[in-house]
Write an enzyme that holds these catalytic residues in place. Sequence first.
Site, mmCIF file in Angstrom:
data_model
loop_
_atom_site.group_PDB
_atom_site.id
_atom_site.type_symbol
_atom_site.label_atom_id
_atom_site.label_comp_id
_atom_site.label_asym_id
_atom_site.label_seq_id
_atom_site.Cartn_x
_atom_site.Cartn_y
_atom_site.Cartn_z
ATOM 1 N N SER A 135 0.583 -0.993 -0.149
ATOM 2 C CA SER A 135 -0.047 0.225 0.258
ATOM 3 C C SER A 135 1.088 1.307 -0.277
ATOM 4 O O SER A 135 1.822 1.124 0.867
ATOM 5 C CB SER A 135 -1.124 -0.292 1.383
ATOM 6 O OG SER A 135 -2.039 0.959 1.538
ATOM 7 N N SER A 136 0.508 1.841 -0.737
ATOM 8 C CA SER A 136 0.905 3.664 -1.034
ATOM 9 C C SER A 136 2.674 3.179 -1.306
ATOM 10 O O SER A 136 2.930 2.884 -2.162
ATOM 11 C CB SER A 136 0.806 4.519 0.603
ATOM 12 O OG SER A 136 1.514 6.278 0.542
ATOM 13 N N SER A 137 3.733 3.817 -0.837
ATOM 14 C CA SER A 137 5.277 3.263 -0.709
ATOM 15 C C SER A 137 5.523 1.996 -0.543
ATOM 16 O O SER A 137 6.383 1.614 -1.736
ATOM 17 C CB SER A 137 6.170 3.024 0.456
ATOM 18 O OG SER A 137 7.149 3.723 0.427
ATOM 19 N N HIS A 283 -6.826 7.747 -0.529
ATOM 20 C CA HIS A 283 -5.137 8.001 -0.298
ATOM 21 C C HIS A 283 -5.675 7.251 1.160
ATOM 22 O O HIS A 283 -5.579 7.338 2.443
ATOM 23 C CB HIS A 283 -4.170 8.797 0.067
ATOM 24 C CG HIS A 283 -2.650 7.888 0.043
ATOM 25 N ND1 HIS A 283 -2.661 6.957 -2.047
ATOM 26 C CD2 HIS A 283 -1.600 7.932 0.617
ATOM 27 C CE1 HIS A 283 -1.363 6.245 -1.984
ATOM 28 N NE2 HIS A 283 -0.593 7.206 -0.498
#
Length: 299
Positions: A135-137, A283
């Site tokens: 997730s994300s990074s 996000h």
Amino acid sequence: MKLQTALAGVVALAATASAQLTKVNDFNAGPTKLGMYVKVGKNLKTPAPIVVAVHHCQGSATGYAGETRYTQLADQYGFIAIYPNSKSGGGCFDVASTATLTHNGGGDSQTIANMVKYAVDKLGGDPARVYTVGSSSGAMMTNVLVAAYPDVFKAGSVYSGVPAGCFYVQGATATQDPPGWANSCANGQLTKTAQQWGDMVRSYYPGFNGTRPRMQIFHGTADNTLRYPNYQEQLKEWSNVFGLTAKKDTANTPKSGWTQTIYGDGTTTTAQLVGYSAQGVGHSVPQQEAMDMAFFGLA
């Protein structure tokens, strides 16, 4: 009172999940100083599938274990879950340097690939069934892992990320803290043709001529951190890698306001590339662990 009870249950579940992780103190393959945490599932299959779960910025291996259900699913389906822990003070992974964007180039991606090798050699892992999710990074790293190590991973599931190579920063090194940040990419301003994106992926391991890992991609239309145009750029990238142009959109799938896109032939469990656009979701898109298990062929 009911709400307090429910919240207490969530906190207890998160604490239990993170407590199930074991730090692998003898993992020293590097080349970067990521921590390796594992959950070896009960009733482990022989050999055991491996799922690498990569956390977001301002996160940690234990934190991500508590936020997601992969430790419990490791018990249910008998696999090994690997949780890399960022070396960065901000909890991000390096997806910006040439080293991490090169097969065996010396970056965080190689360290995570070496964690998989450790799990195969010492924990009974199956090199033919290795998957990654983030997730994300962690989503950005998942794209990088699948791009630079297609010989290691068989599939990836990406929650609110960017295309592999989108965060490249000239001069970024594998050891700098924090890792490089690319504003134009994060803001959804970096666009390329599908061919250009595909060429970038192929350049990360130019000698590879095997089967590319399957990809599942989630993104929210209201993402203000890694903005929504990155969704289409990811689909462009991987559709070119797979040589796919035909696609089918299905509205309100798997839930109201979401649109599913399947490229080429097949279903959500067999297609090479599947995308989910989540209307109004910010996000990051909440983890859909059951869908991941089905996509990886573990459920």
